[in-house]
Structure formats: C-alpha cells, structure tokens
Design a protein around this motif. Structure first.
Motif, PDB file in Angstrom:
ATOM      1  N   UNK A 254      60.565  33.342 -23.871  1.00 41.40           N
ATOM      2  CA  UNK A 254      60.923  31.994 -24.292  1.00 41.40           C
ATOM      3  C   UNK A 254      59.689  31.230 -24.766  1.00 41.40           C
ATOM      4  N   UNK A 255      58.600  31.347 -24.023  1.00 38.86           N
ATOM      5  CA  UNK A 255      57.362  30.662 -24.410  1.00 38.86           C
ATOM      6  C   UNK A 255      56.810  31.217 -25.716  1.00 38.86           C
ATOM      7  N   UNK A 256      56.893  32.538 -25.888  1.00 40.33           N
ATOM      8  CA  UNK A 256      56.395  33.150 -27.122  1.00 40.33           C
ATOM      9  C   UNK A 256      57.198  32.698 -28.330  1.00 40.33           C
ATOM     10  N   UNK A 257      58.517  32.595 -28.162  1.00 38.94           N
ATOM     11  CA  UNK A 257      59.370  32.149 -29.267  1.00 38.94           C
ATOM     12  C   UNK A 257      59.090  30.689 -29.612  1.00 38.94           C
ATOM     13  N   UNK A 258      58.932  29.835 -28.590  1.00 34.32           N
ATOM     14  CA  UNK A 258      58.650  28.421 -28.835  1.00 34.32           C
ATOM     15  C   UNK A 258      57.297  28.251 -29.520  1.00 34.32           C
ATOM     16  N   UNK A 259      56.303  28.993 -29.076  1.00 33.52           N
ATOM     17  CA  UNK A 259      54.974  28.928 -29.690  1.00 33.52           C
ATOM     18  C   UNK A 259      55.008  29.413 -31.137  1.00 33.52           C
ATOM     19  N   UNK A 260      55.772  30.467 -31.378  1.00 36.29           N
ATOM     20  CA  UNK A 260      55.908  31.029 -32.732  1.00 36.29           C
ATOM     21  C   UNK A 260      56.508  29.994 -33.684  1.00 36.29           C
ATOM     22  N   UNK A 261      57.536  29.304 -33.238  1.00 32.31           N
ATOM     23  CA  UNK A 261      58.175  28.275 -34.059  1.00 32.31           C
ATOM     24  C   UNK A 261      57.215  27.121 -34.325  1.00 32.31           C
TER      25      UNK A 261
ATOM     26  N   UNK B 221      58.152  50.134 -23.323  1.00 39.13           N
ATOM     27  CA  UNK B 221      57.891  48.728 -23.654  1.00 39.13           C
ATOM     28  C   UNK B 221      59.200  48.006 -23.964  1.00 39.13           C
ATOM     29  N   UNK B 222      60.041  48.642 -24.769  1.00 42.36           N
ATOM     30  CA  UNK B 222      61.323  48.030 -25.126  1.00 42.36           C
ATOM     31  C   UNK B 222      62.212  47.855 -23.895  1.00 42.36           C
ATOM     32  N   UNK B 223      62.154  48.836 -22.994  1.00 41.22           N
ATOM     33  CA  UNK B 223      62.969  48.750 -21.789  1.00 41.22           C
ATOM     34  C   UNK B 223      62.526  47.586 -20.904  1.00 41.22           C
ATOM     35  N   UNK B 224      61.234  47.325 -20.870  1.00 42.34           N
ATOM     36  CA  UNK B 224      60.731  46.175 -20.107  1.00 42.34           C
ATOM     37  C   UNK B 224      61.274  44.870 -20.671  1.00 42.34           C
ATOM     38  N   UNK B 225      61.429  44.810 -21.999  1.00 45.80           N
ATOM     39  CA  UNK B 225      61.921  43.573 -22.613  1.00 45.80           C
ATOM     40  C   UNK B 225      63.371  43.287 -22.225  1.00 45.80           C
ATOM     41  N   UNK B 226      64.100  44.298 -21.753  1.00 47.94           N
ATOM     42  CA  UNK B 226      65.472  44.090 -21.299  1.00 47.94           C
ATOM     43  C   UNK B 226      65.534  43.075 -20.161  1.00 47.94           C
ATOM     44  N   UNK B 227      64.487  42.984 -19.368  1.00 46.32           N
ATOM     45  CA  UNK B 227      64.463  42.022 -18.272  1.00 46.32           C
ATOM     46  C   UNK B 227      64.465  40.586 -18.773  1.00 46.32           C
ATOM     47  N   UNK B 228      64.132  40.411 -20.030  1.00 46.68           N
ATOM     48  CA  UNK B 228      64.157  39.084 -20.613  1.00 46.68           C
ATOM     49  C   UNK B 228      65.558  38.511 -20.754  1.00 46.68           C
ATOM     50  N   UNK B 229      66.583  39.338 -20.584  1.00 49.80           N
ATOM     51  CA  UNK B 229      67.964  38.872 -20.663  1.00 49.80           C
ATOM     52  C   UNK B 229      68.488  38.375 -19.317  1.00 49.80           C
TER      53      UNK B 229
ATOM     54  N   UNK C 278      65.670  33.896 -14.662  1.00 47.64           N
ATOM     55  CA  UNK C 278      64.715  33.798 -13.569  1.00 47.64           C
ATOM     56  C   UNK C 278      63.593  34.803 -13.594  1.00 47.64           C
ATOM     57  N   UNK C 279      63.574  35.754 -14.522  1.00 51.11           N
ATOM     58  CA  UNK C 279      62.522  36.761 -14.567  1.00 51.11           C
ATOM     59  C   UNK C 279      61.306  36.214 -15.310  1.00 51.11           C
ATOM     60  N   UNK C 280      60.133  36.750 -14.972  1.00 46.83           N
ATOM     61  CA  UNK C 280      58.919  36.324 -15.680  1.00 46.83           C
ATOM     62  C   UNK C 280      58.955  36.796 -17.125  1.00 46.83           C
TER      63      UNK C 280
END
Length: 487
Positions: A262-269, A243-251, A254-256
């Motif tokens: 980004x959407x999760x962080x904006x919603x959290x705020x 799971x953590x390795x998948x989150x690496x794609x967030x860096x 253009x990746x989903x």
C-alpha cells in the motif's frame, strides 16, 4: 450428432493451443499418449498471446516464472517479456515437440457429446469434420471471449471501433482522436503505447486501480548465457516464484506485506503524478488486491501528458461522433478502443457440451462456472479443464498452476487405462463440498469487496483461487482416488 457418421478416432482432443494446451500436448507425449489433436479456432498458436496483440502487450509477472519448468527460455530480452517474445517461445515449444502436425488451426468445436456406452466424446467441428476421443481437454481458460462494453448506441459510432483482444494487424491511430474505455491491466499497457502518437487521448475511467512500480530491466548476454545452464534457469524460476508467492500475503488484512505494498503504491502515485486533481482521481476506492494489481512505470506519466485526458464522468451513451458522458459533454473521437477484458462467467459458451444423460455444461453452470479444483465437473466424464473456474491468480504466474493441472488430468487418464474402465468423473458430493469450502473462504476475502472480472453478476467469485500456490499444487498434483467414480 450421429455417432454412426464417419469420424476420426483419437485418444485425446485438446481444445486450445495456448500455454495450457501446449503443456498438455507435451506431457501427453511423455506419458505415451501419442494419438491426439489440438483444435484451435485462431489461425495460429498462442491462445491469449495470439489474441492480445495490442501495442504494449506484456506479461505482468517476471519472464523466468512465465516459462515451463521443463522448458526454460534463454531468449527473453527483458524481465517482463512482451507478447511477440512469448508467442515465439510458444512456437519454439510446438516445433521442438512436433506439434504443428497434430493441430487443426482455424477450426472450432461446435458440439461435444459424451457417449457413455462407448466411453468416448463425439465432437463436431465447424467445417463438418467429426472426431471421436476417449478424453476431451478444454485448454481455453477464462480469458478467451472478448467482452464488449454494454453502452447504449455503441453500434451507432461511425469511427473505428476496436477491442484490445481483437487488435487488427497494422493498425495505425497516429494523429487521431482516440478514446480508451477501461483502466485495468490491458489499458495500463495500451495507453502509454498510444499516448505519444495520437492527437488526443481520452481515457474513460470507471474505477481507479492500484498501480505498483514495475521492477523491469533489460537482459544482456550474461543473463542469456546463464539461463542456458539448467541449474541456473531452475534456480531463477524458483526464486521468482518465491518472491511472487510472498506478495500473496499482501491480500490479507493486517500483514506487513500489505502495508508495504500500500505504501509503495501511494508513493508511486505521488512521485509520478504532480497534479493534485489528477492524483486524487487516481486513488483507488477499493482495498488493494480486490482487482488485479497493475505493475507499470509509464501508465501514470502517460495520463499526465498534455494530450491525454482522464474522463471520470460515467458514459451515458455512444453517438455517431463519440461518447456522451453523464455530465452532458460529448467527447468527439475518431477511434474508440475497448480495453474491457473478457467474459469470464460464460466460458465455453460457443461450444455445446453434453455429459451424462444429455446434461449441458451451460445448464450446470447456470449460476456461474464451477469445477472440482478447477479441473473436473460432475456428470462430465473424461472431461478436463485447464485454468478452469477458481484457478486464476492475482499474484503469480498461471504456468505454476497449469503444470500440476496437466499432471492431475493425465493421472486420471492413466487410471482409466490401467483399470480397464470406460470413463472417470468426479463425484458430485466431493465437488460440491470442495466448492462450498472454497466459496466460504472467498466470502471473507478481499475479492468479495468490489466488482471485478473475478466475480459473476450474482456475486459468486468464479475466477480466483483463495489460497497460496503451494496449497493448490499440493491439492491437485495427485488425484484422490476416492474423489472419482469410474464406469
């Protein structure tokens, strides 16, 4: 240092009794290297978990991934373990393998010089004790030297001055006016712990950070029972690592995965901060991942409490009574907490380390620390780093990097023994080529787009590994014989 002076002869000296030092010691035992000592400047084991005792200190990856593959822990009480739990895990590991008898606690290595003729490291401790070892392992990592903020007049402040990485025991700030400098991962844990108890909390923010929700939960009896079954423990660790390795794609742009984060962080705020002015001040001005992402469910609510104030004006200087900000306002404080992290650009600065021909490590690292795969340095034979330069990770557990590093170092030691040689050292051209390729990858990455502890003042990225964990493990686990010279 006089090589003829009386000294203790050893196979290996390990500097640091944190996670990587313990892993190295345990794997040395399994490999048949029984003649070693661990030198630790603190009074107890734990490394960063000994230093970081501030209220609210926790690991920021799921606990199953923060235990070694050879030592699962059935005693975690939460998915995200707190500092005392982690230290208890380390203590149990040390006791189970008889390591306390091979430790020099409360001792620091002040000098280390490689004797090429003998193929041994000559080491001097701060109590005058001298050690001689074939191999020298530095397991201090990058997060061990507390960094104080460069604020004019800080010494003039007459209140309590604290650093998150040097937290005194039994510290009570209840009812006081408290200031916190820094809004990174440490502050995001410290601020919620302090806010309910203090009279007023001023949080001084230079840059807002990306904050994601923390998917935490309490572990019950069933979880602990299942973790006691080795196949389940291995699967859980593997699953969380995936799971953590998948989150690496967030860096990667253009990746989903990046769009989702980004959407999760904006919603959290938006969900946690109702005040639009405060919410605007908490929007990060840099790309997601450029600094370490914060995972917290209580940081934003702590900032929204009536007794908490987020200060975004720059700090001009300290005064006897508090801090003066660039808007001309003085913030009166009874205590000032510096959650300003560590000096990652000058590791091992407290120890004079000399390799071949008297080459000083500090001179070799004048433009920033560098090492072949974060483990070995040209002209420093029989010398190994754990969690060395460019092996930090912004997405997963450092333990996934420690274990292959230990395997790499021990394989090098075994080669020296097997071939009857005095020393082994990475070739300078090999190390330079690997570093150049690595820096080229980093230059076009998200980590080049803001100021962070990943970067030196000259812009060189000295901390982060640019790729996925599997890439690092594949590169490190088995040393390339052609990359090393023997003497």
């Amino acid at each position: 240092m006089d090589p003829a002076a009386p000294h203790t002869e050893l196979d290996v000296v390990i500097l640091g009794a944190g996670m990587s030092g313990l892993c190295m010691a345990i794997q040395l035992q399994k490999a048949g290297f029984m003649d070693f000592v661990i030198v630790e400047k603190s009074a107890g084991i734990g490394g960063t978990w000994w230093d970081n005792r501030y209220p609210g200190a926790q690991v920021d990856v799921p606990a199953p991934a923060y235990s070694f593959s050879f030592a699962p822990n059935a005693d975690w009480t939460h998915r995200f373990a707190d500092a005392p739990e982690i230290q208890r895990y380390q203590q149990r590991l040390a006791q189970a393998h008889g390591l306390p008898a091979q430790m020099r606690l409360g001792r620091a290595i002040t000098q280390a010089r490689f004797d090429a003729g003998a193929g041994r490291w000559r080491l001097l401790l701060d109590n005058g004790e001298r050690l001689s070892a074939r191999f020298f392992v530095c397991s201090t990592g990058a997060l061990n030297r507390a960094r104080w903020p460069d604020i004019p007049g800080l010494a003039d402040f007459q209140g309590r001055l604290l650093h998150s990485a040097r937290w005194p025991t039994a510290t009570n700030l209840a009812g006081l006016r408290v200031g916190v400098i820094g809004t990174g991962s440490t502050a995001a844990q410290l601020v919620p712990a302090l806010a309910p108890a203090v009279a007023h909390l001023s949080v001084f923010q230079r840059t807002a950070n990306w904050v994601m929700p923390r998917v935490d939960r309490r572990y019950g009896r069933l979880d602990r029972w299942l973790t006691g079954w080795a196949p389940y423990a291995r699967f859980t660790r593997w699953a969380w690592a995936g799971v953590l390795e998948c989150s690496r794609r967030g860096f990667d742009e253009g990746t989903w995965t990046r769009r989702f984060m980004q959407a999760a962080a904006a919603s959290h705020l938006k969900r946690q901060v109702a005040d639009p002015t405060l919410r605007e001040a908490l929007v990060p001005p840099y790309p997601l991942g450029c600094k370490r992402i914060i995972f917290s469910n209580d940081y934003y609510p702590a900032l929204a409490r009536p007794q908490t104030e987020l200060v975004t004006a720059g700090i001009k200087r300290a005064t006897a009574r508090g801090l003066l900000t660039a808007d001309g306002r003085e913030h009166p404080l009874d205590a000032l907490v510096c959650a300003t992290g560590f000096d990652t650009t000058h590791p091992l600065a407290e120890t004079r380390i000399e390799g071949l021909g008297g080459q000083r490590l500090a001179d070799a690292w004048r433009d920033g620390p560098a090492a072949y795969l974060g483990i070995t340095v040209p002209r420093f034979p029989n010398f190994f780093l754990m969690l060395g330069p460019n092996t930090a990770t912004g997405h997963t557990s450092t333990l996934l990097y420690i274990e292959p590093q230990v395997q790499h170092a021990i394989a090098c030691m075994q080669r020296v023994q097997r071939e009857g040689r005095r020393w082994i050292a990475v070739k300078a051209d090999v190390a330079a080529a690997q570093d150049a390729a690595q820096q080229q990858r980093l230059a076009g990455s998200v980590w080049s787009q803001c100021r962070s502890w990943y970067r030196a003042e000259n812009g060189r990225i000295v901390a982060i590994w640019p790729g996925f964990t599997r890439d690092y493990v594949r590169a490190v686990r088995r040393p390339d014989p052609a990359a090393y010279a023997l003497g």
